[in-house]
Motif scaffolding. Structure first.
Motif, PDB file in Angstrom:
ATOM      1  N   ALA A 171      32.127  44.108  32.582  1.00 58.74           N
ATOM      2  CA  ALA A 171      32.519  42.824  31.988  1.00 58.74           C
ATOM      3  C   ALA A 171      31.736  41.675  32.608  1.00 58.74           C
ATOM      4  O   ALA A 171      31.232  40.787  31.894  1.00 58.74           O
ATOM      5  CB  ALA A 171      34.016  42.603  32.179  1.00 58.74           C
ATOM      6  N   ALA A 172      31.621  41.668  33.938  1.00 62.71           N
ATOM      7  CA  ALA A 172      30.940  40.564  34.616  1.00 62.71           C
ATOM      8  C   ALA A 172      29.458  40.518  34.258  1.00 62.71           C
ATOM      9  O   ALA A 172      28.894  39.435  34.028  1.00 62.71           O
ATOM     10  CB  ALA A 172      31.117  40.692  36.126  1.00 62.71           C
ATOM     11  N   ALA A 190      29.242  45.123  26.843  1.00 61.89           N
ATOM     12  CA  ALA A 190      30.574  44.936  26.270  1.00 61.89           C
ATOM     13  C   ALA A 190      31.065  46.220  25.619  1.00 61.89           C
ATOM     14  O   ALA A 190      32.252  46.561  25.701  1.00 61.89           O
ATOM     15  CB  ALA A 190      30.550  43.798  25.241  1.00 61.89           C
ATOM     16  N   ALA A 191      30.156  46.964  24.975  1.00 64.32           N
ATOM     17  CA  ALA A 191      30.531  48.239  24.370  1.00 64.32           C
ATOM     18  C   ALA A 191      30.991  49.230  25.436  1.00 64.32           C
ATOM     19  O   ALA A 191      31.983  49.946  25.256  1.00 64.32           O
ATOM     20  CB  ALA A 191      29.352  48.812  23.584  1.00 64.32           C
ATOM     21  N   VAL A 199      41.551  46.372  27.693  1.00 60.59           N
ATOM     22  CA  VAL A 199      41.246  44.954  27.787  1.00 60.59           C
ATOM     23  C   VAL A 199      39.761  44.683  27.558  1.00 60.59           C
ATOM     24  O   VAL A 199      39.320  43.534  27.582  1.00 60.59           O
ATOM     25  CB  VAL A 199      41.699  44.406  29.165  1.00 60.59           C
ATOM     26  N   GLY A 200      38.994  45.729  27.269  1.00 64.10           N
ATOM     27  CA  GLY A 200      37.616  45.530  26.850  1.00 64.10           C
ATOM     28  C   GLY A 200      37.512  44.635  25.629  1.00 64.10           C
ATOM     29  O   GLY A 200      36.463  44.028  25.377  1.00 64.10           O
ATOM     30  N   PRO A 339      40.628  41.993  37.015  1.00 67.75           N
ATOM     31  CA  PRO A 339      39.335  41.731  36.368  1.00 67.75           C
ATOM     32  C   PRO A 339      39.126  40.286  35.932  1.00 67.75           C
ATOM     33  O   PRO A 339      38.004  39.917  35.558  1.00 67.75           O
ATOM     34  CB  PRO A 339      39.372  42.662  35.143  1.00 67.75           C
ATOM     35  N   ALA A 340      40.158  39.440  35.976  1.00 69.99           N
ATOM     36  CA  ALA A 340      40.035  38.047  35.523  1.00 69.99           C
ATOM     37  C   ALA A 340      39.383  37.196  36.605  1.00 69.99           C
ATOM     38  O   ALA A 340      39.940  36.187  37.046  1.00 69.99           O
ATOM     39  CB  ALA A 340      41.405  37.497  35.139  1.00 69.99           C
ATOM     40  N   PHE A 341      38.166  37.559  36.986  1.00 68.49           N
ATOM     41  CA  PHE A 341      37.502  36.893  38.102  1.00 68.49           C
ATOM     42  C   PHE A 341      37.209  35.409  37.879  1.00 68.49           C
ATOM     43  O   PHE A 341      37.115  34.657  38.864  1.00 68.49           O
ATOM     44  CB  PHE A 341      36.198  37.639  38.439  1.00 68.49           C
TER      45      PHE A 341
END
Length: 384
Positions: A171-172, A190-191, A199-200, A339-341
């Motif tokens: 994600a980052a 992203a894939a 949450v992808g 993951p919500a960095f």
């Protein structure tokens, strides 16, 4: 909001890759130091409980399900006394596929391979976090962001055979690719993120909304590379949902499986009920939950006030909504939020303004607290 950098702008990536790696080295070393402290304390803690650090990192909770998928692929179920069914189709395939691959080409067992994937992925995630922070707010902010992510209370999950580190890395890097205008990379990553966790969808939304907002703002047509990136982005997440639907014979197959696990999205009603129950029982526990929710919401407000790029705001906002609005085991919410960095960017920028010794002392204190909490947590209730 911060616009995408244009080629040739001062913030665009112009230095050689070797120089970029050298710039990131302090952040990666600091990140590794925080995680190493957590692992050492976990190992020492285990001498009293009789459970080795390796065992709690690779052979408990969800890591067992990932290992089963890696060993026999999908098809394993647990039938509960009440008639319910827990199916391994609830777990997305990228991590177990990597475990299976490394187990086949090396003497490493699938569970240990999962831990190794997490260790490497967490470093990759820290690198992307550093680059994002550096690009937007300067090098000290990038270093602080990487270290803060390592030192979150449930940071020990980053070292487990879980999918959080792999997902955060993908994600980052996808979001960083959006910020730098690399649309094919953004879509491909992203894939892959969409093949890692449900949450992808947040990564896919961030890529699409940023692209469409930019096209609307600039009144222009998309380039071929942008179109390719947008086409690639949803393939992983959507593809797995479709595959599960075909396998189960139901359009809502994946949602039905999650429902059997007691998971799903209800807008936060179940979580509110859980908080209310704690307020009428253990008042301190209920107040602590309210404080935690208020903290993450406040951090997101700070992200908006900080005028972060659209991609980061969309991604962090959706991760936040999906985590807080989900049913299921409520003790897992801190892990779901990890993951919500982008939520850590405001405190990272604030720390970057401090004198280096003072900032280092604060980060060291957070690292110590994270190590103690992680060891206590894994040898107790742990992450479901």
């Amino acid at each position: 909001m911060t616009d995408l950098a244009t080629p040739g702008s001062p913030s665009a990536d112009t230095g050689p890759r070797a120089g970029a790696a050298r710039r990131a080295a302090p952040a990666l070393l600091a990140y590794a130091g925080v995680r190493l402290l957590g692992l050492l304390l976990l190992a020492v803690w285990g001498t009293d409980s009789g459970q080795s650090a390796r065992h709690v990192l690779t052979r408990r909770w969800d890591s067992l399900w990932y290992t089963r998928v890696a060993e026999g692929w999908y098809g394993y179920e647990v039938r509960l006394p009440g008639g319910g069914v827990h199916s391994d189709l609830a777990f997305f395939p990228l991590l177990p596929a990597l475990e299976r691959l490394f187990a086949q080409i090396s003497p490493i067992a699938p569970a240990d391979a999962g831990m190794l994937v997490s260790w490497v992925s967490s470093l990759a995630a820290a690198w992307a976090l550093y680059l994002t922070g550096e690009r937007l707010y300067g090098r000290p902010a990038g270093i602080c962001l990487a270290v803060l992510w390592a030192a979150v209370p449930v940071g020990v999950v980053q070292s487990m055979a879980y999918s959080e580190s792999l997902f955060t890395a993908l994600a980052a890097w996808s979001l960083y690719s959006v910020l730098t205008g690399r649309w094919v990379w953004a879509g491909a990553l992203a894939a892959l993120a969409g093949l890692t966790r449900p949450v992808g969808a947040a990564v896919v939304a961030a890529v699409w909304i940023t692209a469409l907002a930019g096209l609307w703002r600039e009144r222009r047509r998309p380039t071929a590379r942008m179109v390719l990136g947008l086409v690639l982005a949803p393939l992983g997440w959507f593809g797995y949902f479709v595959w599960v639907g075909v396998r189960t014979g139901s359009v809502t197959g994946y949602l039905d499986i999650q429902g059997q696990w007691g998971n799903g999205f209800d807008g936060g009603w179940a979580f509110l009920g859980f908080i209310g129950k704690n307020l009428t029982g253990s008042v301190i526990g209920g107040l602590g939950l309210l404080a935690g929710v208020a903290l993450v919401v406040w951090l997101y407000v700070l992200c908006v006030r900080q005028r972060q790029p659209v991609a980061l705001l969309v991604y962090a906002g959706l991760v936040l909504v999906l985590a807080l609005g989900a049913k299921g085991y409520f003790g897992s919410k801190p892990r779901l939020l990890m993951p919500a960095f982008p939520l850590l960017l405001p405190p990272a920028v604030a720390l970057a303004r401090w004198r280096p010794p003072r900032a280092a002392l604060a980060l060291s204190g957070l690292a110590a607290l994270s190590a103690v909490y992680g060891a206590w947590w894994l040898h107790g209730s742990g992450p479901p």
